[in-house]
Design an enzyme around this catalytic site. Structure first.
Site, PDB file in Angstrom:
ATOM      1  N   LYS A 190       0.863  -1.191   0.000  1.00 14.85           N
ATOM      2  CA  LYS A 190       0.000   0.000   0.000  1.00 14.85           C
ATOM      3  C   LYS A 190       0.895   1.236   0.000  1.00 14.85           C
ATOM      4  O   LYS A 190       1.430   1.632   1.018  1.00 14.85           O
ATOM      5  CB  LYS A 190      -0.871  -0.043   1.262  1.00 14.85           C
ATOM      6  CG  LYS A 190      -2.232   0.569   1.138  1.00 14.85           C
ATOM      7  CD  LYS A 190      -2.282   2.074   1.020  1.00 14.85           C
ATOM      8  CE  LYS A 190      -1.745   2.849   2.185  1.00 14.85           C
ATOM      9  NZ  LYS A 190      -1.581   4.288   1.862  1.00 14.85           N
ATOM     10  N   VAL A 227      -7.322   2.772   4.078  1.00 17.98           N
ATOM     11  CA  VAL A 227      -7.104   1.515   3.374  1.00 17.98           C
ATOM     12  C   VAL A 227      -5.882   0.801   3.986  1.00 17.98           C
ATOM     13  O   VAL A 227      -5.829  -0.420   4.089  1.00 17.98           O
ATOM     14  CB  VAL A 227      -6.928   1.808   1.868  1.00 17.98           C
ATOM     15  CG1 VAL A 227      -6.088   0.771   1.186  1.00 17.98           C
ATOM     16  CG2 VAL A 227      -8.290   1.897   1.214  1.00 17.98           C
ATOM     17  N   GLU A 266       9.278   1.355  10.983  1.00 14.52           N
ATOM     18  CA  GLU A 266      10.408   2.260  10.706  1.00 14.52           C
ATOM     19  C   GLU A 266       9.861   3.675  10.740  1.00 14.52           C
ATOM     20  O   GLU A 266       9.114   4.080   9.854  1.00 14.52           O
ATOM     21  CB  GLU A 266      10.973   1.981   9.311  1.00 14.52           C
ATOM     22  CG  GLU A 266      11.702   0.670   9.171  1.00 14.52           C
ATOM     23  CD  GLU A 266      13.026   0.678   9.892  1.00 14.52           C
ATOM     24  OE1 GLU A 266      13.516   1.769  10.241  1.00 14.52           O
ATOM     25  OE2 GLU A 266      13.553  -0.408  10.129  1.00 14.52           O
ATOM     26  N   GLU A 399      10.391  16.269  14.538  1.00 14.41           N
ATOM     27  CA  GLU A 399      10.842  16.050  13.165  1.00 14.41           C
ATOM     28  C   GLU A 399      10.134  17.044  12.250  1.00 14.41           C
ATOM     29  O   GLU A 399       8.912  17.024  12.141  1.00 14.41           O
ATOM     30  CB  GLU A 399      10.509  14.616  12.750  1.00 14.41           C
ATOM     31  CG  GLU A 399      11.014  14.254  11.392  1.00 14.41           C
ATOM     32  CD  GLU A 399      10.619  12.846  10.985  1.00 14.41           C
ATOM     33  OE1 GLU A 399       9.431  12.500  11.099  1.00 14.41           O
ATOM     34  OE2 GLU A 399      11.507  12.093  10.541  1.00 14.41           O
TER      35      GLU A 399
HETATM   36  P1  NAD Z   1       2.623   8.738   7.232  1.00 10.66           P
HETATM   37  O1  NAD Z   1       2.772   8.062   8.537  1.00 10.66           O
HETATM   38  O2  NAD Z   1       1.701   9.885   7.136  1.00 10.66           O
HETATM   39  O3  NAD Z   1       2.151   7.718   6.106  1.00 10.66           O
HETATM   40  C1  NAD Z   1       2.899   6.566   5.784  1.00 10.66           C
HETATM   41  C2  NAD Z   1       1.990   5.555   5.141  1.00 10.66           C
HETATM   42  O4  NAD Z   1       1.015   5.130   6.099  1.00 10.66           O
HETATM   43  C3  NAD Z   1       1.201   6.053   3.939  1.00 10.66           C
HETATM   44  O5  NAD Z   1       1.114   5.005   2.991  1.00 10.66           O
HETATM   45  C4  NAD Z   1      -0.164   6.338   4.517  1.00 10.66           C
HETATM   46  O6  NAD Z   1      -1.215   6.259   3.566  1.00 10.66           O
HETATM   47  C5  NAD Z   1      -0.289   5.222   5.533  1.00 10.66           C
HETATM   48  N1  NAD Z   1      -1.219   5.474   6.632  1.00 10.66           N
HETATM   49  C6  NAD Z   1      -1.640   6.667   7.114  1.00 10.66           C
HETATM   50  N2  NAD Z   1      -2.486   6.474   8.152  1.00 10.66           N
HETATM   51  C7  NAD Z   1      -2.565   5.146   8.344  1.00 10.66           C
HETATM   52  C8  NAD Z   1      -3.241   4.332   9.285  1.00 10.66           C
HETATM   53  N3  NAD Z   1      -4.021   4.868  10.241  1.00 10.66           N
HETATM   54  N4  NAD Z   1      -3.085   2.991   9.215  1.00 10.66           N
HETATM   55  C9  NAD Z   1      -2.293   2.445   8.272  1.00 10.66           C
HETATM   56  N5  NAD Z   1      -1.619   3.168   7.344  1.00 10.66           N
HETATM   57  C10 NAD Z   1      -1.764   4.510   7.390  1.00 10.66           C
HETATM   58  O7  NAD Z   1       4.112   9.127   6.806  1.00 10.66           O
HETATM   59  P2  NAD Z   1       4.556   9.971   5.556  1.00 10.66           P
HETATM   60  O8  NAD Z   1       4.203  11.390   5.845  1.00 10.66           O
HETATM   61  O9  NAD Z   1       4.059   9.328   4.300  1.00 10.66           O
HETATM   62  O10 NAD Z   1       6.145   9.780   5.580  1.00 10.66           O
HETATM   63  C11 NAD Z   1       6.990  10.582   6.310  1.00 10.66           C
HETATM   64  C12 NAD Z   1       7.383   9.906   7.617  1.00 10.66           C
HETATM   65  O11 NAD Z   1       7.992   8.645   7.355  1.00 10.66           O
HETATM   66  C13 NAD Z   1       8.417  10.683   8.396  1.00 10.66           C
HETATM   67  O12 NAD Z   1       8.081  10.708   9.759  1.00 10.66           O
HETATM   68  C14 NAD Z   1       9.710   9.888   8.196  1.00 10.66           C
HETATM   69  O13 NAD Z   1      10.661  10.055   9.202  1.00 10.66           O
HETATM   70  C15 NAD Z   1       9.183   8.504   8.133  1.00 10.66           C
HETATM   71  N6  NAD Z   1      10.155   7.635   7.463  1.00 10.66           N
HETATM   72  C16 NAD Z   1      10.869   6.736   8.201  1.00 10.66           C
HETATM   73  C17 NAD Z   1      11.829   5.934   7.591  1.00 10.66           C
HETATM   74  C18 NAD Z   1      12.629   4.943   8.387  1.00 10.66           C
HETATM   75  O14 NAD Z   1      13.192   4.058   7.774  1.00 10.66           O
HETATM   76  N7  NAD Z   1      12.706   5.040   9.688  1.00 10.66           N
HETATM   77  C19 NAD Z   1      12.038   6.028   6.214  1.00 10.66           C
HETATM   78  C20 NAD Z   1      11.303   6.949   5.497  1.00 10.66           C
HETATM   79  C21 NAD Z   1      10.349   7.738   6.127  1.00 10.66           C
END
Ligand code: NAD
Length: 497
Positions: A190, A227, A266, A399
């Site tokens: 997803k 989703v 992660e 962050e």
């Molecule tokens: P996000 O948490 O908003 O979304 C990540 C994913 O989760 C998306 O696919 C989103 O649609 C999905 N999602 C959102 N709500 C959900 C829920 N309730 N249940 C299940 N899935 C859900 O993150 P983002 O804004 O897309 O990405 C940025 C973040 O990711 C930053 O905090 C960054 O540090 C982190 N990140 C971490 C790593 C790592 O390896 N530690 C790598 C890359 C990014």
């Protein structure tokens, strides 16, 4: 500065992959994919509903329970090699799609965004299938008076829900698919709504260019974040492999509790670079701005806090400020650019909100701090440097996910370690000093999953990456990551002749 695009125009795959078929959403609905550098819609993607996701989970469950994927090592290795070869063949197309939907500079695609993970993210796990210790004998033992032989067996966890963020979508997809498939799991991918093509392109390659059996990999795209949550709450899914924000990770942990979901999370980071008092400041800090502004600061492991010894603070700050004057930002198709736009106007507003917070809490703005006047189109933020930051300030604790660097003074080595560790996060860090031995001793005291000493690079498919504290649970890559996609079973039999 050249502004000639060196990439072919993007045109992404709009269909999902469910049970071996490239399909539209059952409802026929689609949503827009938008280029953050131009604010233009670049295409449409299937907008999955709950029914589509349920179909994908059912297909993954069936493929896991009824095919030989979980046990056929040779097939898995061959399929991963096929997927690698297919992706390499269309590497330039993937690159152009990435630049268009993520807004990441082409220079960044040559590093962790595409070329580095594509080089070994599928092949290392494929090779590890042959070397991994799938079984290990324990010594015969006699418990409760029963002499027995015993064997530890590693098996795939089952159906994996792979939830991907928008910042490094192909990198994270490759690293999740490589390990989850090599270990014999089936997967429902997803992607984030902002960057669906990164996943649908791999779905198309899997369907058309590999022998991966139907249902083993499914890709569902949706404008609805929930989703993703359906994967978390559905009892047919065994493990969630999630990369994204700590806030969402926390929610996934709670939502996964009723079905006791295995979780690999992660999450975010706020990593510190400790510059020790004997460091060569020019050599150490000459590229500090590049580290913070690359890909508009949208990286989880970026070094967003620089810790300088108080006695050399002004000198170090001058070097950092000078490095900011060299950051090329703007059109991500320009090969000189290292900072593109933020992914969305919402993210840009979030970053600008943090900058306001830094000012209101008393930090000193040295460079940037707003929207660049010369880039009226695209969701850009100026490379921004704050000095005289106290580690308790919001801009040092949270962050930001934007091109914002904060510089914090410290008194002595113990103080530097205390400040570096005074964070809810623990994803990465760096230490610089004349003596590697001294830097290494400090690196051992930092509570984070990775630390770079004097510019060392820890990245690679064989290198476990992940966080302490609220930066996550588990590791991506390496044997540690591979093992996380497995269950452990002990089989014992009577050793009585
Ligand atoms: P996000 O948490 O908003 O979304 C990540 C994913 O989760 C998306 O696919 C989103 O649609 C999905 N999602 C959102 N709500 C959900 C829920 N309730 N249940 C299940 N899935 C859900 O993150 P983002 O804004 O897309 O990405 C940025 C973040 O990711 C930053 O905090 C960054 O540090 C982190 N990140 C971490 C790593 C790592 O390896 N530690 C790598 C890359 C990014």
């Amino acid at each position: 500065m050249s502004t000639t695009p060196t990439v072919t125009p993007a045109s992404g795959e709009s269909r999902m992959l469910i049970d071996g078929q490239l399909v539209d959403a059952r409802s026929g609905k689609t949503f827009d994919n938008v280029n953050p550098a131009t604010e233009q819609t670049i295409g449409q993607v299937a907008d999955a509903s709950s029914e589509d996701v349920s179909d994908a989970i059912a297909a993954a469950r069936r493929a896991f329970d009824t095919s030989d994927w979980a046990t056929n090592h040779a097939l898995r290795r061959r399929c991963l090699e096929q997927l690698h070869a297919a992706a390499v063949e269309v590497q330039e197309q993937i690159r152009s799609e990435l630049i268009a939907e993520v807004g990441c500079p082409i220079a960044v695609t040559r590093l962790a965004q595409l070329d580095a993970p594509l080089a070994d993210g599928l092949l290392w796990p494929a090779r590890t299938i042959d070397s991994f210790e799938w079984e290990r004998p324990l010594a015969d033992a006699e418990a409760f008076g029963v002499p027995s032989w015993r064997r530890v067996v590693k098996e795939p966890a089952g159906v994996v829900g792979a939830i991907i963020p928008w910042n490094y979508p192909t990198e994270i997809l490759i690293n999740k698919l490589g390990q989850a498939l090599a270990t014999g799991n089936t997967v429902v991918v997803k992607p984030a709504p902002d960057t669906p093509w990164s996943a649908t392109r791999f779905g198309q390659l899997i369907a058309e260019r590999t022998d991966i059996p139907a249902g083993v990999v499914n890709v569902v795209t949706s404008s609805d974040h929930l989703v993703g949550e359906q994967l978390v709450t559905d009892a047919r899914v065994d493990l969630i492999s999630f990369t994204g924000s700590t806030a969402t990770g926390r929610r996934i942990m709670a939502q996964g509790a009723p079905t006791m979901k295995r979780l690999f999370l992660e999450l975010g980071g706020k990593s510190a670079h400790i510059v020790l008092d004997d460091a060569d400041l020019e050599a150490t800090l000459g590229f500090a701005a590049f580290g913070a502004c690359m890909h508009a600061g949208q990286g989880c492991a970026m070094l967003t806090r620089v810790l300088l010894p108080r006695a050399r603070y002004d000198q170090g700050l001058d070097v950092i400020a000078n490095s900011f004057s060299m950051v090329a930002y703007g059109d991500p198709t320009d090969p000189n650019v290292i900072q593109g736009p933020q992914i969305s106007s919402r993210q840009r507003e979030r970053v600008l909100g943090y900058i306001d917070k830094g000012l209101s809490e008393g930090a000193r703005l040295v460079v940037g701090g707003g929207r660049p006047e010369h880039l009226p189109v695209g969701w850009y933020v100026e490379p921004t440097l704050f000095a005289d930051v106290d580690n308790s300030m919001t801009i040092a604790q949270e962050e930001i996910f934007g091109p914002v660097l904060v510089v914090i003074p410290y008194d002595d080595e113990d103080d530097a370690v205390r400040i570096a560790n005074d964070s809810p996060y623990g994803l990465s860090g760096a230490v610089s000093a004349q003596s590697e031995e001294r830097a290494l001793a400090v690196a051992r005291r930092i509570r984070s999953g990775t630390v770079s000493v004097n510019g060392g690079v820890y990245y690679g498919a064989d290198s476990p990456f992940g966080g302490y504290k609220q930066s996550g649970v588990g590791r991506q890559n390496g044997i540690e990551g591979f093992d996380q996609y497995c269950e452990t079973k002990v089989i014992s039999g009577s050793a009585t002749p």
